[in-house]
Design a protein around this motif. Structure first.
Motif, PDB file in Angstrom:
ATOM      1  N   MET A 213      -2.671   4.213  -2.376  1.00 37.75           N
ATOM      2  CA  MET A 213      -2.178   2.907  -2.792  1.00 37.75           C
ATOM      3  C   MET A 213      -1.036   2.448  -1.894  1.00 37.75           C
ATOM      4  SD  MET A 213       0.111   3.063  -6.271  1.00 37.75           S
ATOM      5  CE  MET A 213       1.876   3.316  -6.161  1.00 37.75           C
ATOM      6  N   ILE A 214      -0.170   3.374  -1.492  1.00 37.79           N
ATOM      7  CA  ILE A 214       0.958   2.994  -0.635  1.00 37.79           C
ATOM      8  C   ILE A 214       0.468   2.687   0.776  1.00 37.79           C
ATOM      9  CG2 ILE A 214       3.119   3.820   0.384  1.00 37.79           C
ATOM     10  CD1 ILE A 214       3.576   5.394  -2.206  1.00 37.79           C
ATOM     11  N   ILE A 215      -0.416   3.522   1.304  1.00 33.99           N
ATOM     12  CA  ILE A 215      -1.000   3.246   2.624  1.00 33.99           C
ATOM     13  C   ILE A 215      -1.781   1.932   2.582  1.00 33.99           C
ATOM     14  CG2 ILE A 215      -2.637   4.067   4.364  1.00 33.99           C
ATOM     15  CD1 ILE A 215      -0.039   5.633   4.317  1.00 33.99           C
ATOM     16  N   GLY A 216      -2.318   1.595   1.407  1.00 32.12           N
ATOM     17  CA  GLY A 216      -3.071   0.355   1.265  1.00 32.12           C
ATOM     18  C   GLY A 216      -2.256  -0.900   1.481  1.00 32.12           C
ATOM     19  N   THR A 217      -0.927  -0.781   1.477  1.00 33.21           N
ATOM     20  CA  THR A 217      -0.094  -1.949   1.757  1.00 33.21           C
ATOM     21  C   THR A 217       0.004  -2.238   3.250  1.00 33.21           C
ATOM     22  OG1 THR A 217       1.974  -0.667   1.889  1.00 33.21           O
ATOM     23  CG2 THR A 217       1.297  -1.451  -0.282  1.00 33.21           C
TER      24      THR A 217
ATOM     25  N   ILE B 103       4.508   9.815  17.109  1.00 31.78           N
ATOM     26  CA  ILE B 103       4.812   9.077  15.873  1.00 31.78           C
ATOM     27  C   ILE B 103       3.532   8.647  15.151  1.00 31.78           C
ATOM     28  CG2 ILE B 103       5.906   6.997  14.939  1.00 31.78           C
ATOM     29  CD1 ILE B 103       7.949   7.227  17.221  1.00 31.78           C
ATOM     30  N   GLY B 104       2.594   8.065  15.891  1.00 34.43           N
ATOM     31  CA  GLY B 104       1.382   7.549  15.263  1.00 34.43           C
ATOM     32  C   GLY B 104       0.369   8.619  14.923  1.00 34.43           C
ATOM     33  N   ASN B 105       0.470   9.780  15.575  1.00 34.56           N
ATOM     34  CA  ASN B 105      -0.458  10.859  15.287  1.00 34.56           C
ATOM     35  C   ASN B 105       0.193  11.965  14.452  1.00 34.56           C
ATOM     36  OD1 ASN B 105      -2.363   9.491  16.776  1.00 34.56           O
ATOM     37  ND2 ASN B 105      -2.292  10.842  18.537  1.00 34.56           N
ATOM     38  N   LEU B 106       1.053  12.763  15.094  1.00 36.95           N
ATOM     39  CA  LEU B 106       1.579  13.961  14.437  1.00 36.95           C
ATOM     40  C   LEU B 106       2.460  13.647  13.230  1.00 36.95           C
ATOM     41  CD1 LEU B 106       2.297  16.073  17.629  1.00 36.95           C
ATOM     42  CD2 LEU B 106       0.788  16.744  15.773  1.00 36.95           C
ATOM     43  N   LEU B 107       3.500  12.817  13.427  1.00 41.52           N
ATOM     44  CA  LEU B 107       4.419  12.538  12.323  1.00 41.52           C
ATOM     45  C   LEU B 107       3.702  11.819  11.184  1.00 41.52           C
ATOM     46  CD1 LEU B 107       7.245  12.608  11.133  1.00 41.52           C
ATOM     47  CD2 LEU B 107       7.776  10.505  12.394  1.00 41.52           C
ATOM     48  N   TYR B 108       2.876  10.844  11.517  1.00 43.46           N
ATOM     49  CA  TYR B 108       2.138  10.109  10.491  1.00 43.46           C
ATOM     50  C   TYR B 108       1.295  11.049   9.641  1.00 43.46           C
ATOM     51  CZ  TYR B 108      -1.743   7.439   8.503  1.00 43.46           C
ATOM     52  OH  TYR B 108      -2.688   6.929   7.651  1.00 43.46           O
ATOM     53  N   TYR B 109       0.549  11.955  10.306  1.00 43.78           N
ATOM     54  CA  TYR B 109      -0.380  12.781   9.533  1.00 43.78           C
ATOM     55  C   TYR B 109       0.326  13.882   8.755  1.00 43.78           C
ATOM     56  CZ  TYR B 109      -4.835  14.709   8.133  1.00 43.78           C
ATOM     57  OH  TYR B 109      -5.906  15.131   7.376  1.00 43.78           O
TER      58      TYR B 109
ATOM     59  N   LEU C 230       7.171  11.711  -6.810  1.00 41.80           N
ATOM     60  CA  LEU C 230       8.202  10.962  -6.106  1.00 41.80           C
ATOM     61  C   LEU C 230       8.282  11.394  -4.646  1.00 41.80           C
ATOM     62  CD1 LEU C 230      10.523   8.954  -6.063  1.00 41.80           C
ATOM     63  CD2 LEU C 230      12.042  10.783  -6.876  1.00 41.80           C
ATOM     64  N   GLN C 231       8.230  12.702  -4.411  1.00 42.92           N
ATOM     65  CA  GLN C 231       8.219  13.196  -3.036  1.00 42.92           C
ATOM     66  C   GLN C 231       7.007  12.654  -2.274  1.00 42.92           C
ATOM     67  OE1 GLN C 231       8.323  17.479  -3.212  1.00 42.92           O
ATOM     68  NE2 GLN C 231      10.218  17.505  -4.405  1.00 42.92           N
ATOM     69  N   GLY C 232       5.848  12.663  -2.948  1.00 40.71           N
ATOM     70  CA  GLY C 232       4.640  12.134  -2.308  1.00 40.71           C
ATOM     71  C   GLY C 232       4.777  10.663  -1.973  1.00 40.71           C
TER      72      GLY C 232
ATOM     73  N   ALA D 289       5.016   7.413   6.128  1.00 37.94           N
ATOM     74  CA  ALA D 289       3.746   7.259   6.849  1.00 37.94           C
ATOM     75  C   ALA D 289       3.444   5.789   7.125  1.00 37.94           C
ATOM     76  CB  ALA D 289       2.612   7.896   6.045  1.00 37.94           C
ATOM     77  N   VAL D 290       3.738   4.919   6.156  1.00 38.66           N
ATOM     78  CA  VAL D 290       3.550   3.478   6.364  1.00 38.66           C
ATOM     79  C   VAL D 290       4.429   2.982   7.505  1.00 38.66           C
ATOM     80  CG1 VAL D 290       3.960   1.202   5.332  1.00 38.66           C
ATOM     81  CG2 VAL D 290       2.771   2.962   4.025  1.00 38.66           C
ATOM     82  N   ALA D 291       5.685   3.447   7.544  1.00 39.98           N
ATOM     83  CA  ALA D 291       6.590   3.039   8.624  1.00 39.98           C
ATOM     84  C   ALA D 291       6.037   3.476   9.979  1.00 39.98           C
ATOM     85  CB  ALA D 291       7.976   3.628   8.391  1.00 39.98           C
ATOM     86  N   CYS D 292       5.532   4.716  10.048  1.00 43.93           N
ATOM     87  CA  CYS D 292       4.955   5.212  11.309  1.00 43.93           C
ATOM     88  C   CYS D 292       3.781   4.355  11.741  1.00 43.93           C
ATOM     89  CB  CYS D 292       4.500   6.664  11.146  1.00 43.93           C
ATOM     90  SG  CYS D 292       5.817   7.864  10.927  1.00 43.93           S
TER      91      CYS D 292
END
Length: 322
Positions: A96-100, A73-79, A159-161, A168-171
């Motif tokens: 910007m989204i990861i920045g939250t 989850i933290g490696n493969l799915l996130y990336y 939107l997809q991005g 990715a934030v959830a992961c």
């Protein structure tokens, strides 16, 4: 506190590199970049595992299962999600989204782990969170205006991005909380050993993913030049660099920080990754940040400096039933 903060800074500087690869390899599928990165991480971990074999033998089956979950989850799915988001929306929107993440993780950890770590008082934490949020908003406003100015902007791809970046934030909200659980429960284990264990656990997942991706592309009749694409040596070299510096050394530094800092505070220090990613993006663009972006960066740094001064308070014990 100072040592833990410096380790978190080092991890952020190294993790910022992962935002660069999708920009340097725009013609490579995001899934291939993910499995390539973690295949390199796993191969790098093998000789390190041999050197550290005595400590790895102390890990139980439950420990290895936890390492496997963190790797998946933290490696493969996130990336996969992050690289896909950057390829669809460019670097600014996912950044910007990861920045939250500092705000999301700090709030999650303060709600979840206050009995273990002590509670960071909301009244003291609020100014730090506000400064970080304002800093992210300033940076994001500049980037979004730049996106709107592009005549060929594709709203559906953006939107997809955005949706992939949210996943990715959830992961990566889940990953540091679970990773800190294990590290705080095993203070006698070396962060280096746990980073190597995650690399070893990642290897079979990355190999399976690489095989499935190769087979799937062949069945679909893709003309992509597998197994290493049209620029094989550049791809291999970039994956090896990111696998070593971002994955293994970055994870080692983050583990060291997680053992020393309350999870709510460590979560805020992920802001260093956002700052590093922005710096690398502007270096690739070959121009200086806008004044509003510089203001946002200053606010982010001020929020982090405010946060590291906060000391956790012991939680009030719950009453016992008669």
């Amino acid at each position: 506190m100072l040592t833990g903060t410096l380790y978190a800074l080092a991890a952020g500087l190294l993790w910022g590199l992962v935002f660069v690869a999708p920009l340097l390899l725009p013609d490579y599928p995001a899934a291939l970049q993910s499995v390539g990165r973690y295949l390199a991480f796993g191969l790098i971990a093998l000789p390190l595992a041999w050197i550290d074999r005595a400590n790895l033998r102390r890990l139980s089956r439950a420990d290895w299962k936890e390492a496997l979950k963190l790797a998946a989850i933290g490696n493969l799915l996130y990336y996969v999600c992050l690289a896909s988001a950057i390829q669809r929306a460019g670097a600014p929107l996912p950044t910007m989204i990861i920045g939250t993440l500092p705000v999301v993780i700090a709030i999650s950890a303060n709600l979840r782990d206050h009995r273990r770590d002590g509670r960071l008082p909301w009244r003291k934490l609020a100014p730090s969170l506000l400064l970080i949020a304002l800093g992210i908003a300033c940076v994001n406003r500049v980037e979004l205006e730049a996106l709107r100015a592009q005549p060929d902007a594709d709203a559906s791809r953006y939107l997809q991005g955005a949706l992939l970046a949210i996943v990715a934030v959830a992961c990566w909200t889940w990953y540091p909380l679970r990773n800190a659980d294990w590290l705080r429960a095993h203070p006698d284990r070396r962060p280096r050993t746990w980073a190597t264990a995650q690399g070893v656990a990642t290897l079979p997942l990355a190999l399976a993913g690489y095989t499935l991706l190769w087979g799937g592309m062949a069945v679909a009749g893709s003309d992509f030049a597998m197994p290493m694409g049209p620029r094989p040596w550049f791809f291999v070299g970039l994956m090896a660099c990111i696998g070593l510096f971002a994955s293994w050394i970055g994870t080692l530094c983050w583990n060291a920080a997680s053992q020393r800092l309350p999870t709510a505070l460590a979560g805020q220090l992920i802001v260093f990754e956002t700052l590093a990613a922005l710096a690398y993006a502007f270096i690739l663009r070959g121009r200086a940040p806008e004044p509003l972006t510089m203001l946002g960066i200053a606010l982010l740094i001020a929020g982090v400096l405010w946060a590291v001064r906060i000391r956790p308070e012991a939680s009030v014990a719950e009453g016992h039933a008669a």
